[in-house]
Design a protein around this motif. Structure first.
Motif, mmCIF file in Angstrom:
data_model
loop_
_atom_site.group_PDB
_atom_site.id
_atom_site.type_symbol
_atom_site.label_atom_id
_atom_site.label_comp_id
_atom_site.label_asym_id
_atom_site.label_seq_id
_atom_site.Cartn_x
_atom_site.Cartn_y
_atom_site.Cartn_z
ATOM 1 N N VAL A 1 28.206 3.251 36.792
ATOM 2 C CA VAL A 1 29.435 2.660 36.983
ATOM 3 C C VAL A 1 29.526 2.618 38.618
ATOM 4 N N THR A 2 29.456 1.454 39.285
ATOM 5 C CA THR A 2 29.425 1.716 40.810
ATOM 6 C C THR A 2 30.737 0.907 41.212
ATOM 7 N N VAL A 3 31.441 0.554 40.386
ATOM 8 C CA VAL A 3 32.739 -0.084 40.765
ATOM 9 C C VAL A 3 34.014 0.486 40.067
ATOM 10 N N GLY A 4 34.729 1.149 40.757
ATOM 11 C CA GLY A 4 35.791 1.872 40.248
ATOM 12 C C GLY A 4 35.388 3.151 39.387
ATOM 13 N N SER A 5 36.112 3.527 38.481
ATOM 14 C CA SER A 5 35.716 4.798 37.716
ATOM 15 C C SER A 5 35.724 4.409 36.099
ATOM 16 N N ALA A 6 35.248 5.378 35.426
ATOM 17 C CA ALA A 6 35.317 5.202 34.049
ATOM 18 C C ALA A 6 36.325 6.154 33.423
ATOM 19 N N THR A 7 36.744 5.830 32.264
ATOM 20 C CA THR A 7 37.735 6.855 31.424
ATOM 21 C C THR A 7 36.455 7.479 30.710
#
Length: 297
Positions: A27-33
């Motif tokens: 995940v290189t863009v933003g974050s993950a839940t």
């Protein structure tokens, strides 16, 4: 690689969009839940790299324990259970960011493990600690927790504390920084103590002070007698200690009371003046040397 939502959609599209079982997911863009990270980890046997958006340990610990240790960047804030932090530490190869934790809860072993895990769990030096209920806690452990943070160590759920008399006094004498219960039971592990220290412990708790390990008490006759007068409900285990007086002047009645309080020998070599009625003074001199020694001059 990409944002979490697109990656989840990609793996959910199988078999229309077929990906390898060991596909590397970043995940290189933003974050993950947590839910997105779990979905990605479930879909691949390779490492998942992601910054997790959730910040509380209850949510973060629903991350699955994968066959590989994933590279999750996690940040924990607020109140965190030490056991949860340790479990979370085992689910990521990246140092757990816990500098935002304001209060650390749990058992002493778990709290100690979190503090010791500096390389893998980053905490601040100003967190509070709230300990679970426990018995027989070492005073030295409480003092170490206290010295490791500027926050309050709340040990009011601890029902009994053991240790040397110095450690016990240190653990109970400053309730604004290290808070122990009003009725905490204290067990003294020192063999030699001062009467003043015994009386200090007795004053800081409504619980019992177990002094069965004590074999020698030093102090003034008044202070030693005060410790004996506390009784078994406050200071227990006394009655056969050797006593060394450290005063030059003593009342004969105090000396005789002390002789009645212990079957151990009383060393009165420091005494140069005895005051009181002649009968009381003579009673003190009449005591065998095995009871009161050092008199005669």
């Amino acid at each position: 690689s990409g944002n979490a939502a697109d990656l989840v959609n990609a793996i959910d599209a199988q078999p229309a969009l077929d990906t390898a079982d060991n596909v590397i997911l970043n995940v290189t863009v933003g974050s993950a839940t947590v839910a997105q990270a779990t979905a990605l980890a479930s879909a691949s046997t390779s490492i998942v790299t992601a910054t997790i958006s959730d910040t509380n340990t209850a949510a973060l610990n629903t991350l699955i324990a994968d066959s590989v240790v994933n590279a999750y960047t996690v940040t924990v804030t607020g109140t965190a259970n030490a056991g949860d932090l340790l479990a979370l530490d085992g689910k990521t190869s990246v140092q757990v960011g816990a500098t935002g934790v304001t209060n650390l809860t749990g058992t002493i072993p778990n709290v100690q493990s979190v503090i010791a895990a500096g390389a893998t769990i980053a905490i601040s030096g100003s967190y509070g600690v709230t300990l679970d209920a426990a018995v027989g806690v070492a005073a030295s452990d409480l003092n170490a927790l206290d010295s490791g943070t500027t926050g309050l160590v709340n040990a009011t759920a601890v029902t009994s504390v053991t240790g040397t008399i110095a450690d016990l006094i240190n653990a109970t004498n400053e309730q604004t920084q290290l808070s122990t219960g009003a009725n905490v039971a204290l067990t003294v592990q020192s063999s030699s103590v001062t009467a003043a220290d015994l009386n200090t412990l007795n004053a800081v708790t409504g619980g019992a002070v177990n002094a069965a390990a004590v074999t020698t008490i030093t102090g003034t006759a008044t202070a030693v007698n005060a410790a004996y007068a506390a009784g078994a409900g406050q200071i227990s285990g006394l009655g056969d200690e050797a006593v060394t007086l450290n005063e030059a002047s003593v009342a004969a009645t105090d000396l005789n009371t002390l002789n009645a309080n212990t079957t151990g020998a009383i060393n009165a070599a420091s005494v140069t003046t005895i005051t009181g009625p002649a009968a009381a003074v003579n009673t003190a001199y009449a005591a065998p040397a095995g009871e009161i020694s050092g008199l005669g001059n």
